[in-house]
Design a protein around this motif. Structure first.
Motif, short mmCIF file in Angstrom:
data_model
loop_
_atom_site.label_atom_id
_atom_site.label_comp_id
_atom_site.label_asym_id
_atom_site.label_seq_id
_atom_site.Cartn_x
_atom_site.Cartn_y
_atom_site.Cartn_z
N GLY A 44 -2.04 -7.18 -7.12
CA GLY A 44 -2.34 -6.31 -6.00
C GLY A 44 -3.30 -6.94 -5.01
N GLN A 45 -4.29 -7.67 -5.50
CA GLN A 45 -5.23 -8.33 -4.60
C GLN A 45 -4.54 -9.38 -3.72
N ILE A 46 -3.61 -10.09 -4.29
CA ILE A 46 -2.93 -11.13 -3.52
C ILE A 46 -2.03 -10.52 -2.45
N TYR A 47 -1.37 -9.37 -2.77
CA TYR A 47 -0.28 -8.89 -1.91
C TYR A 47 -0.59 -7.64 -1.09
N LEU A 48 -1.32 -6.68 -1.62
CA LEU A 48 -1.33 -5.35 -1.02
C LEU A 48 -2.58 -5.07 -0.19
N MET A 49 -2.37 -4.27 0.85
CA MET A 49 -3.49 -3.73 1.61
C MET A 49 -3.46 -2.20 1.64
N GLU A 50 -2.37 -1.62 1.19
CA GLU A 50 -2.25 -0.17 1.07
C GLU A 50 -1.37 0.14 -0.13
N GLY A 63 8.85 -9.51 5.44
CA GLY A 63 10.03 -9.68 6.27
C GLY A 63 11.35 -9.72 5.54
N ASP A 64 11.32 -9.83 4.22
CA ASP A 64 12.56 -9.98 3.44
C ASP A 64 12.62 -8.84 2.42
N GLU A 65 13.62 -7.97 2.57
CA GLU A 65 13.73 -6.82 1.67
C GLU A 65 13.93 -7.24 0.23
N GLY A 66 14.68 -8.35 0.02
CA GLY A 66 14.89 -8.85 -1.33
C GLY A 66 13.60 -9.32 -1.97
N HIS A 67 12.79 -10.02 -1.22
CA HIS A 67 11.49 -10.45 -1.74
C HIS A 67 10.61 -9.25 -2.04
N ARG A 68 10.67 -8.25 -1.16
CA ARG A 68 9.83 -7.07 -1.36
C ARG A 68 10.22 -6.34 -2.65
N LYS A 69 11.52 -6.30 -2.93
CA LYS A 69 11.99 -5.65 -4.17
C LYS A 69 11.51 -6.43 -5.39
N ILE A 70 11.55 -7.76 -5.29
CA ILE A 70 11.05 -8.56 -6.41
C ILE A 70 9.58 -8.23 -6.68
N LEU A 71 8.79 -8.14 -5.61
CA LEU A 71 7.37 -7.83 -5.76
C LEU A 71 7.19 -6.44 -6.37
N GLU A 72 7.93 -5.46 -5.85
CA GLU A 72 7.76 -4.10 -6.36
C GLU A 72 8.17 -4.01 -7.83
N ASP A 73 9.28 -4.63 -8.18
CA ASP A 73 9.71 -4.61 -9.59
C ASP A 73 8.68 -5.31 -10.48
N ARG A 82 2.28 4.67 -5.57
CA ARG A 82 2.62 6.09 -5.69
C ARG A 82 3.76 6.47 -4.72
N GLU A 83 4.15 5.52 -3.88
CA GLU A 83 5.32 5.67 -3.03
C GLU A 83 6.03 4.32 -2.99
N PRO A 84 7.30 4.31 -2.56
CA PRO A 84 8.01 3.02 -2.50
C PRO A 84 7.28 2.02 -1.62
N LEU A 85 7.37 0.78 -1.98
CA LEU A 85 6.66 -0.27 -1.26
C LEU A 85 7.29 -0.51 0.11
N LYS A 86 6.47 -0.51 1.15
CA LYS A 86 6.94 -0.71 2.52
C LYS A 86 6.32 -1.99 3.09
N PRO A 87 6.94 -2.54 4.14
CA PRO A 87 6.39 -3.77 4.73
C PRO A 87 4.92 -3.64 5.13
#
Length: 791
Positions: A29-35, A318-328, A40-45
């Motif tokens: 989370g520290q590396i990737y997220l700011m919100e 910018g890449d939905e596939g990458h974002r899904k990998i991160l969320e999973d 608790r909700e689907p991951l958005k850009p």
């Protein structure tokens, strides 16, 4: 992997694995997220940082070790600090100190809530936030992760004279390829189990560095066992990738290793006949790089490969596939199983962490200023040199300082919080009287003909400047005091270590919760002007140039010209804190100039006019100012003043000596800088200044460029000329000798050269005579070697 039992019950196994998952989740989370910190909700850009900075590959292994150390601390009530060697393991160190509660206590804004988690994540490698490595801002850290190679030597420095402390030191396999780290394994030869703590090295092999395999990661277990057995350790292996089996293996190995440590210390402390160096345990942990992270990204191997080193999934915005990998990936840790509805670590997991100061992030040894006690020092007046007629007495100044250090060791013998460090040069640097108070520490075999070797010595000598510096840093950062004595030319070996420590001090001084530590004190002797016998390779005064680059509130540079000034400077430096003090002083017999009272006044001022060596009418400005900084430049300046006065009696000469080099700097740039009025009173506003300086001339120009009379300051110093020759010839080669200084003065005083051509010719003739004499007889002319000041 060693054959293991199952020390963890099913419930304990589940709990420690969940704690580890929590640390891994927070690290990602520290590396990737700011919100959206708990998903608790689907991951958005917009939940993802625009710039992804950080290092994942080493972090899950660091978290794994931290969780198991927590278990050991609680089970055995141990005093343990965590030394994080892998440079950018910051996400793990921040995550674990947050989970144990230390982080929120120090930084209340980063609370143990969902909003606190969001702030924790956003601040990491973010403008206005915290660095990506284990920095001074990281609770529990005494090791700057910005440069690799020093974790193990810092760990040993922390353990010396800390009998109840265990330093768990994680060495990354990339770090293990550095020279300083390779030498650091020999620190076990200096660790006395009777009075020192223990170091537990944990060599973490995940097989890869930034983009290549690591040497030790590709080595066989057999070769590693032979290597570290040869170093004197007992290696224990933990290796695999399946979490349950790895947890059981690590728990079992820690139990056996800490039993070994306790047995070694008990035997040494209870069995008076025990002797020699014990075989301390170490752990070799093999786990996949990027363990528990994505197996592949874009069809390319990630986990267990170098692609896991930094940011395994790069384009999550910018890449939905990458974002899904991160969320999973993040959901695979099951954050709802780890944190309650308010964002707090669940109670059954929070209970796994130690309490109070037993938490590794809250351990006072990792904030050494909390433990620091003032050093007991004798009065410098007890060692004062009676100078008699100025310049008549020849004294080895560092020998006098050695007497003071001897008695400092004696005064602090009971508290055992002062050591002297140096690369096999204590005697050479004329500090040998310290051996009247203590010996060199040595845990290997001692022969009956050895001199000043003992298991309980307090002088630490090893032919590695890296180890001396690293030991001292670890010692200081855990609340103690010390001095590092070194040949001037070879202190450059630790340039980058000095850099890192100075940066640490700069940042830690700005953190209210970081308490001041004792200053890092260098005594640089066997200096450039007295390395005539060793030759050009030993002739380099440039370390002070590097030091002068650092923040003014951190560094100090002193050039005492004689024994009494050296005593004051040494005493002053040992009393300071949160500084790096550099003292440059010769060890050869040299003339003595100032009484103790004069030395004290002169050192406190930093620079001043030596009236007794000046020839001027105080009602008007002098014709020339002859300034000097350093013991040999001082002698050559005084000799030049004598020559000029004898040859040109009407010439009005002011002699100035500078002992605190940074007094030359504008006071707006350095707190020791002379105010402009005082500087102008000493150096005038319009008269030529011939400045004989110990080091490279440009530094004086750098320090004085804002001064009124800067354009009239003409500096002579080391100009990179040297060889094996006589002491005086070294100064001549660099045009710092009395004859060149006198010629420079004549040339710079307007109209003087035309009036005294005979003096110029006589001085040049002396240079020719000198040249021929030393090359015929191999020693300096008697008029040089026998020269004494007279007025």
């Amino acid at each position: 992997m060693n054959a293991v039992t199952t020390p963890l019950s099913p419930e304990e196994l589940s709990l420690i694995d969940r704690y580890w998952r929590a640390a891994n989740y927070l690290s990602v989370g520290q590396i990737y997220l700011m919100e959206n910190p708990l998903l608790r909700e689907p991951l958005k850009p917009e939940h993802i940082k625009p710039r992804l900075l950080g290092h994942w590959g080493t972090t899950p292994g660091l978290n794994f070790i931290y969780a198991h150390l927590n278990r050991v601390i609680k089970a055995r009530d141990l005093d343990i600090i965590y030394m994080c060697g892998p440079g950018h393991g910051g996400p793990g160190m921040v995550a674990n100190t947050y989970l144990e509660g230390t982080y929120s206590e120090i930084y209340p804004d980063i609370s143990e809530t969902t909003s606190g988690l969001q702030k924790l994540f956003k601040q990491f490698s973010f403008p206005g936030g915290i660095p990506s490595h284990a920095a001074p801002e990281t609770p529990g850290s005494i090791h700057e992760g910005g440069e690799l190679g020093y974790a193990l030597v810092h760990a040993y420095g922390a353990a010396f004279d800390n009998p109840d402390l265990v330093v768990a030191c994680v060495v990354g396999d990339g770090e293990a390829e550095t020279g300083p780290l390779a030498a650091s394994w020999h620190s076990n030869k200096f660790l006395n189990p009777t009075r020192d703590g223990a170091v537990l090295p944990i060599l973490h092999l995940n097989g890869y560095k930034i983009a290549n395999p690591t040497i030790l990661g590709r080595s066989s277990d057999e070769d590693l066992r032979d290597l570290f057995s040869g170093y004197g350790y007992e290696p224990f292996f933990v290796e695999g990738h399946e979490p349950a089996a790895m947890h059981q293996a690590m728990a079992d190995t820690f139990d056996r290793v800490f039993d070994r440590i306790r047995g070694i210390q008990r035997n040494a402390r209870e069995n008076a006949s025990s002797d020699g160096m014990p075989r301390w345990p170490m752990i070799i942990l093999r786990s996949p790089k990027g363990w528990t992270g994505p197996k592949e990204v874009d069809g390319k191997k990630v986990e267990g490969f170098w692609r896991a080193h930094q940011v395994p999934v790069a384009n999550c915005r910018g890449d939905e596939g990458h974002r899904k990998i991160l969320e999973d990936w993040m959901r695979s840790y099951d954050p709802d199983d780890l944190f309650d509805g308010d964002g707090r670590l669940k109670a059954e997991l929070s209970a796994l962490a130690p309490q109070g100061e037993r938490r590794m992030g809250a351990n006072p040894h990792a904030n050494g200023g909390l433990l620091r006690k003032e050093l007991l020092v004798p009065s410098i007046h007890d060692y004062a040199v009676e100078i008699g007629e100025r310049g008549s007495k020849q004294v080895q100044s560092t020998e006098i300082l050695g007497h003071y250090l001897r008695d400092t060791l004696k005064l602090n013998d009971a508290s055992q919080n002062f050591r002297i460090f140096g690369p096999d040069e204590t005697e050479s640097n004329r500090l040998g009287s310290v051996f009247e108070a203590t010996d060199r520490v040595w845990m290997e075999e001692i022969e009956d003909y050895d001199v000043h070797l003992a298991r309980d010595g307090r002088v630490m000598e090893v032919l590695s400047e890296h180890l001396c510096q690293g030991w001292l840093e670890g010692y200081l950062l855990t609340g103690r005091h010390g001095l590092f004595s070194c040949y001037e030319a070879f202190i450059h070996i630790v340039d980058s270590m000095f850099n890192q420590h100075a940066k640490w001090l700069k940042v830690s001084r700005e953190l209210e919760w970081r308490k001041p530590i004792s200053s890092l004190n260098y005594l640089l002797t066997s200096h450039v002007w007295r390395q005539d016998h060793n030759g050009f390779s030993h002739q380099d005064p440039g370390f002070v140039d590097l030091v002068a680059n650092k923040r003014a509130d951190v560094v100090r540079i002193y050039l005492p010209p004689d024994a009494n000034t050296l005593l004051w400077v040494g005493d002053h430096c040992l009393r300071t804190y949160d500084r790096v003090n550099v003292i440059v002083a010769g060890k050869q017999p040299e003339s003595q100039w100032l009484s103790m009272d004069e030395a004290i006044a002169h050192c406190k001022a930093g620079a001043g006019i030596w009236d007794w060596a000046s020839y001027e009418d105080n009602t008007i400005a002098p014709d020339v100012v002859m300034a000097c900084a350093g013991d040999v430049p001082t002698m050559e300046t005084l000799a030049a003043v004598m020559l000029l006065h004898e040859a040109i009696p009407d010439l009005k000469i002011r002699t100035v000596n500078v002992v605190d080099l940074l007094a030359l700097q504008d006071p707006a740039q350095h707190p020791h800088g002379l105010d402009h009025q005082a500087f102008d009173q000493i150096f005038t506003t319009d008269r030529p200044v011939i400045f004989a300086y110990h080091g490279y001339p440009y530094l004086i120009h750098r320090l004085t460029y804002r001064r009124t009379n800067h354009d009239n300051i003409h500096v002579r110093g080391f100009i990179e000329e040297g060889t094996t020759t006589t002491p005086f010839d070294m100064t001549v080669l660099n045009e710092l000798d009395r004859y060149h200084l006198a010629l420079e003065a004549i040339d710079r005083v307007p109209g003087l050269a035309e009036k005294v051509p005979d003096v110029i010719n006589a001085l040049k003739a002396k240079l020719i005579k000198h040249h021929d004499y030393v090359r015929r007889y191999g020693e300096d002319m008697p008029e040089i070697s026998d020269w004494r000041w007279k007025r």
